[in-house]
Design an enzyme around this catalytic site. Structure first.
Site, PDB file in Angstrom:
ATOM      1  N   SER A   1       3.930  -2.105  10.075  1.00 24.93           N
ATOM      2  CA  SER A   1       5.415  -1.939  10.422  1.00 24.93           C
ATOM      3  C   SER A   1       6.040  -3.440  10.023  1.00 24.93           C
ATOM      4  CB  SER A   1       5.745  -1.821  11.714  1.00 24.93           C
ATOM      5  OG  SER A   1       5.398  -0.280  12.119  1.00 24.93           O
TER       6      SER A   1
ATOM      7  N   GLY B   1       3.024  -1.061   4.297  1.00 28.70           N
ATOM      8  CA  GLY B   1       3.299   0.205   3.774  1.00 28.70           C
ATOM      9  C   GLY B   1       4.662   0.779   3.424  1.00 28.70           C
ATOM     10  N   GLY B   2       5.158   1.239   4.454  1.00 29.83           N
ATOM     11  CA  GLY B   2       6.795   1.867   4.156  1.00 29.83           C
ATOM     12  C   GLY B   2       7.532   1.069   3.109  1.00 29.83           C
TER      13      GLY B   2
ATOM     14  N   GLY C   1       3.075   2.359  10.794  1.00 31.33           N
ATOM     15  CA  GLY C   1       4.155   3.513  10.363  1.00 31.33           C
ATOM     16  C   GLY C   1       4.972   3.630  11.707  1.00 31.33           C
TER      17      GLY C   1
ATOM     18  N   GLU D   1      -6.493   4.783   7.943  1.00 26.53           N
ATOM     19  CA  GLU D   1      -6.285   6.100   7.719  1.00 26.53           C
ATOM     20  C   GLU D   1      -7.428   7.123   6.958  1.00 26.53           C
ATOM     21  OE1 GLU D   1      -2.535   5.480   5.595  1.00 26.53           O
ATOM     22  OE2 GLU D   1      -1.671   4.848   7.584  1.00 26.53           O
TER      23      GLU D   1
ATOM     24  N   ASN E   1       0.831  -1.301  -0.145  1.00 30.02           N
ATOM     25  CA  ASN E   1       0.127   0.156  -0.098  1.00 30.02           C
ATOM     26  C   ASN E   1       1.017   1.291  -0.064  1.00 30.02           C
ATOM     27  OD1 ASN E   1      -1.883   2.055   0.418  1.00 30.02           O
ATOM     28  ND2 ASN E   1      -2.434   1.177   2.567  1.00 30.02           N
ATOM     29  N   TRP E   2       0.919   1.925  -1.162  1.00 30.24           N
ATOM     30  CA  TRP E   2       1.767   3.200  -1.268  1.00 30.24           C
ATOM     31  C   TRP E   2       1.188   4.220  -0.768  1.00 30.24           C
ATOM     32  CZ3 TRP E   2       4.631   3.406  -6.541  1.00 30.24           C
ATOM     33  CH2 TRP E   2       5.678   2.510  -6.800  1.00 30.24           C
ATOM     34  N   LYS E   3      -0.133   4.355  -0.324  1.00 30.67           N
ATOM     35  CA  LYS E   3      -0.676   5.368   0.361  1.00 30.67           C
ATOM     36  C   LYS E   3      -0.327   6.856  -0.416  1.00 30.67           C
ATOM     37  CE  LYS E   3       0.126   3.230   4.473  1.00 30.67           C
ATOM     38  NZ  LYS E   3       0.475   3.104   6.320  1.00 30.67           N
TER      39      LYS E   3
HETATM   40  P1  13P Z   1       3.591   0.567   7.551  1.00 30.72           P
HETATM   41  O1  13P Z   1       4.069  -0.969   6.922  1.00 30.72           O
HETATM   42  O2  13P Z   1       4.185   1.724   6.879  1.00 30.72           O
HETATM   43  O3  13P Z   1       3.382   0.481   8.976  1.00 30.72           O
HETATM   44  O4  13P Z   1       2.025   0.478   6.967  1.00 30.72           O
HETATM   45  C1  13P Z   1       1.102  -0.328   7.227  1.00 30.72           C
HETATM   46  C2  13P Z   1      -0.321  -0.153   6.590  1.00 30.72           C
HETATM   47  O5  13P Z   1      -1.052   0.761   6.791  1.00 30.72           O
HETATM   48  C3  13P Z   1      -0.565  -0.719   5.288  1.00 30.72           C
HETATM   49  O6  13P Z   1      -1.757  -0.668   4.775  1.00 30.72           O
END
Ligand code: 13P
Length: 248
Positions: free
Chosen positions: A209, A230-231, A170, A96, A8-10
Site C-alpha cells: 500500500s 503494486g497498485g 492491496g 501471492e 510490480n504490475w502483478k
Molecule cells: P500494493 O502496493 O498494491 O499494496 O502491492 C504491494 C505489492 O505486493 C508489491 O509487490
C-alpha cells in the site's frame, strides 16, 4: 545508498498499458534521476516493455522464475529466458506466490539462486501475515524467511530484500513508521550477521500500500532503501510521485 523503486504490475496490463511505461520513461528522461527505477510487467508484456524502455532510466523485471534453465515445465519461465528477453531482475517469493502456489522459502531460495545464475538481480520478498503480527511473531517470521530464502550467492549488487507485510498488500493499510523501523532494522542486522559488509549495502525495500500520500513518511525510515509498489505503479503519475519522494 541509491534507492530502488520497483513497480510490480502483478496480473494487470494489456498492450495498451505499455503507454504507462512510456510515460514513466519520458518523464524521467527530463531530469537526473537519483533512484533506480524498475517495472515488473506480466510476462506477456516483458519483451515489448524492454523495447519501450530501451535507452531510458527504467529497467524491466520478471515477476517470478523457475529454478531450472529449461525443460518440461509447462507454463513456467526460466531466469535465463527473462534475461534473454531483456530483463535485469526477477521478483521471487512474493507473498501471492507463496500463498497462491504454496511456495516455500526453500523454493524461493532456489529461485533466487536461479536468478543469480542467469545474471539477474533477485528481489526476494518476505513478510508476515496479519495473524502472525497479532501473535507477536513478526520478527521471528521475517528472520526465518530471510534465513531460508537467501542463497549463498547473494551480494549487495545482485540482491534486494523487499519487506511486504501480507496484510498491507492491496488493503490501504500500512504499518506504523515505528513498526517499519523495527522490522527493517532487524532485517539489516540479520543481513550484516550473515553477509558482513555486503549485508550493510543490500537494499531493503518496503512494500504494501505505498501511495504518493504515504511514501514520504515510509521512505524516511532508517534502512528503508526504496519501495516495491503494486497498485500505484499502474498509474504513471502516482508511480512518478512515489519515485520523486524516494529521490529526496
Ligand atoms: P500494493 O502496493 O498494491 O499494496 O502491492 C504491494 C505489492 O505486493 C508489491 O509487490
Amino acid at each position: 545508498m541509491r534507492p530502488l523503486v520497483a513497480g510490480n504490475w502483478k496480473m494487470n496490463g494489456l498492450r495498451a498499458s505499455l503507454d504507462v511505461s512510456r510515460d514513466v520513461c519520458s518523464a524521467l528522461a527530463r531530469g537526473d534521476v537519483s533512484a533506480d527505477v524498475m517495472i515488473a510487467p506480466p510476462a506477456t508484456l516483458l519483451m515489448a516493455m524492454v523495447g519501450v524502455c530501451a535507452g531510458s532510466n527504467v529497467s524491466v523485471a520478471g515477476q517470478d522464475c523457475h529454478t531450472a534453465k529449461s525443460g518440461a515445465h509447462t507454463g513456467d519461465i526460466a531466469a535465463e529466458m527473462l534475461r534473454d528477453a531483456g530483463a535485469t531482475a526477477v521478483i521471487v517469493g512474493h507473498s501471492e506466490r507463496r500463498t497462491d502456489h504454496g511456495e516455500t522459502s526453500a523454493l524461493v531460495h532456489d529461485k533466487a539462486a536461479a536468478g543469480h545464475r542467469a545474471g539477474l538481480m533477485a528481489i526476494i520478498c518476505i513478510g508476515e501475515t496479519q495473524a502472525e503480527r497479532h501473535a507477536g511473531q513478526t520478527l521471528a517470521v521475517v528472520a526465518s524467511q530471510l534465513a531460508a530464502s537467501l542463497p549463498p550467492s547473494c551480494d549487495a549488487r545482485n540482491t534486494v530484500i523487499a519487506y511486504e507485510p501480507v496484510w498491507a498488500i492491496g488493503t490501504g493499510l500500512t504499518p506504523t513508521v515505528d513498526d517499519v523501523r523495527e522490522v527493517h532494522g532487524a532485517i539489516r542486522r540479520d543481513l550484516e550477521t550473515r553477509f558482513g559488509s555486503a549485508g550493510s549495502a543490500m537494499r531493503i525495500l518496503y512494500g504494501g500500500s505505498v501511495k504518493p500520500e504515504n511514501a514520504r513518511s515510509l521512505m524516511s525510515v532508517a534502512h528503508v532503501n526504496g519501495a516495491l509498489v503494486g497498485g500505484a505503479s499502474l498509474k504513471a503519475q502516482d508511480f512518478l510521485d512515489i519515485i520523486a519522494v524516494c529521490e529526496t
